[in-house]
Design a protein around this motif. Structure first.
Motif, PDB file in Angstrom:
ATOM      1  N   ILE A 196       1.245  -1.275   0.146  1.00  0.00           N
ATOM      2  CA  ILE A 196       0.057  -0.115  -0.155  1.00  0.00           C
ATOM      3  C   ILE A 196       0.485   1.114  -0.187  1.00  0.00           C
ATOM      4  O   ILE A 196       0.661   2.121  -0.607  1.00  0.00           O
ATOM      5  CB  ILE A 196      -0.756  -0.348   1.193  1.00  0.00           C
ATOM      6  N   ARG A 197       1.956   0.724   0.564  1.00  0.00           N
ATOM      7  CA  ARG A 197       2.524   2.271   0.802  1.00  0.00           C
ATOM      8  C   ARG A 197       3.564   2.579  -0.672  1.00  0.00           C
ATOM      9  O   ARG A 197       3.625   4.211  -0.862  1.00  0.00           O
ATOM     10  CB  ARG A 197       4.059   1.754   1.888  1.00  0.00           C
ATOM     11  N   ASP A 198       3.653   1.481  -1.065  1.00  0.00           N
ATOM     12  CA  ASP A 198       4.431   1.446  -2.556  1.00  0.00           C
ATOM     13  C   ASP A 198       3.379   2.177  -3.324  1.00  0.00           C
ATOM     14  O   ASP A 198       3.479   2.936  -5.088  1.00  0.00           O
ATOM     15  CB  ASP A 198       5.456   0.058  -3.064  1.00  0.00           C
ATOM     16  N   ALA A 199       1.977   1.613  -3.623  1.00  0.00           N
ATOM     17  CA  ALA A 199       1.148   1.945  -4.202  1.00  0.00           C
ATOM     18  C   ALA A 199       0.635   3.432  -4.447  1.00  0.00           C
ATOM     19  O   ALA A 199      -0.158   3.934  -5.665  1.00  0.00           O
ATOM     20  CB  ALA A 199      -0.074   1.596  -4.382  1.00  0.00           C
ATOM     21  N   PHE A 200       0.898   4.607  -3.523  1.00  0.00           N
ATOM     22  CA  PHE A 200       1.122   5.615  -2.815  1.00  0.00           C
ATOM     23  C   PHE A 200       1.684   6.035  -2.292  1.00  0.00           C
ATOM     24  O   PHE A 200       2.533   6.354  -1.560  1.00  0.00           O
ATOM     25  CB  PHE A 200      -1.133   5.584  -1.922  1.00  0.00           C
ATOM     26  N   PRO A 201       3.293   6.470  -3.462  1.00  0.00           N
ATOM     27  CA  PRO A 201       4.197   7.204  -3.137  1.00  0.00           C
ATOM     28  C   PRO A 201       3.973   8.529  -2.407  1.00  0.00           C
ATOM     29  O   PRO A 201       3.071   9.350  -3.421  1.00  0.00           O
ATOM     30  CB  PRO A 201       4.956   6.745  -4.762  1.00  0.00           C
ATOM     31  N   GLY A 202       4.621   9.096  -1.426  1.00  0.00           N
ATOM     32  CA  GLY A 202       4.646  10.276  -0.962  1.00  0.00           C
ATOM     33  C   GLY A 202       3.333  10.901  -0.308  1.00  0.00           C
ATOM     34  O   GLY A 202       3.494  11.502   0.490  1.00  0.00           O
ATOM     35  N   ALA A 203       2.825   9.716  -0.159  1.00  0.00           N
ATOM     36  CA  ALA A 203       1.378   9.652   0.392  1.00  0.00           C
ATOM     37  C   ALA A 203       1.776   9.108   2.171  1.00  0.00           C
ATOM     38  O   ALA A 203       2.461   8.035   2.345  1.00  0.00           O
ATOM     39  CB  ALA A 203       0.609   8.799  -0.071  1.00  0.00           C
TER      40      ALA A 203
END
Length: 366
Positions: A43-50
């Motif tokens: 999930i972290r990598d799917a939404f970089p910078g979020a």
């Protein structure tokens, strides 16, 4: 809200849901069927910078429908939040003081003490591991240090109590508490609603074991005996259904903070899902129509926010889901959220400043 056969596929679907939208903060509740160490990093990598945070769940609340085995998420884009930060307090069973460290970290990120922040501009979200024996201590410590209202829920799983997880920015925790601080750019309101209504009976807690969440005496007599008399059922025949239908309520300015029964102990004590203190007066409650009561409260809040609720973050007691299922009304509950982007889950305990039961606690964003 997405559903797939494995964590990787589910996250891929979630990413597609927000394709082309610059997500800045993502709050998610992932069914324990996705109990996989890869979930949070995916999930972290799917939404970089979020900023991404959430917890495991049993039953997910989405727009229009209640799902099982899904991931429910609420995303905030640029400009939706003036500030957002989250951290995790680890090992809360052995070290309740770890929450103090997490608070200090949040304050460092916010550049101000939580006690000094205006409550009407900020919102706190917490996701606890409710299996911790120190949960009430942890919450009391948090409440003493903030002017911001914290709402949330106890992370849930498939009732095995072995897959309860908390997630923050790609990391997975157990026996932890996620603490998040949000400053919505638009108006918001908080809603605590329960279907239980007070009856004309109340009891004084004259003996309690707070650590075990057990009432030992009510009105100077064994608690189980007094409770059984109050609901008109002999003590030995009290069923789980009776606990669900007749909770106890700590009244504050006419508003009940529900304490639900769990079981009767051999010593005559009544164990709860939420602690009670000696000297408190508890009102006997009777549960009513969950769907109608929630619909009425949402309509009231919709008027308060100018006629529309854009998004809802919902922490909804698993016991409410069980009651709706028993009455075959679960399909009537989901549509209450059809006009708003919604993410929530069935919790093993709810947080509205303190621990409550059989309640739905929501953050409503205009």
């Amino acid at each position: 809200c997405v559903q797939a056969g494995d964590a990787k596929s589910a996250v891929r679907l979630l990413q597609r849901e927000y394709d082309g939208i610059p997500v800045k903060t993502l709050i998610f509740f992932a069914s324990s069927v996705y109990d996989n160490p890869e979930l949070a990093p995916l999930i972290r990598d799917a939404f970089p910078g979020a900023l991404t945070f959430g917890c495991s769940s049993y039953g997910e609340v989405c727009k229009d429908k209640i799902h099982y085995g899904s991931i429910a998420a609420l995303a905030f884009g640029p400009g939706a939040l003036d500030f957002a930060a989250a951290t995790a307090a680890e090992n809360i069973s052995a070290d309740p003081g770890s929450v103090d460290k997490a608070i200090r970290k949040l304050e460092g990120l916010a550049g101000a003490k939580l006690i000094d922040l205006p409550y009407d501009r900020h919102l706190g979200v917490t996701l606890f591991d409710g299996s911790s024996p120190n949960i009430e201590k942890v919450m009391e410590g948090l409440a003493d240090q903030t002017n911001v209202t914290f709402i949330g829920g106890f992370a849930s799983d498939d009732f095995s109590m072995k897959k309860i997880r908390q997630y923050v920015d790609g990391k997975t925790y157990a026996d932890a508490a996620v603490l998040a601080l949000l400053k919505p750019a638009a108006p918001f309101s908080l809603l605590k609603t329960q279907a239980a209504e007070p009856l004309d009976k109340s009891f004084l807690v004259t003996g309690a074991d707070e650590a075990e969440r057990t009432i030992l005496e009510l009105d100077g007599r064994p608690a189980a005996e007094v409770y059984a008399e109050g609901i008109g059922i002999p003590g030995g025949k009290i069923t789980e259904d009776a606990y669900l239908r007749y909770p106890l309520g700590l009244m504050a300015a006419g508003d009940p903070f529900i304490r639900a029964g769990r079981r009767i102990l051999d010593n005559g004590g009544l164990q709860l899902f939420c602690s009670a203190k000696s000297g408190q007066r508890l009102c006997l409650m009777r549960n009513g129509d969950i769907v109608a009561k929630t619909a009425a409260r949402l309509a009231e809040q919709r008027r308060k926010l100018g006629g529309k609720i854009a998004a809802i973050l919902d922490f909804d007691c698993a016991h409410r889901f069980m009651a709706l299922e028993a009455d075959q009304r679960l399909d009537n509950y989901g549509p209450l959220f059809r006009d708003s982007e919604t993410a929530g889950f069935a919790t093993f305990g709810e947080v509205y400043i303190a621990n409550v039961n059989q309640t739905s606690v929501m953050a409503l964003f205009a």
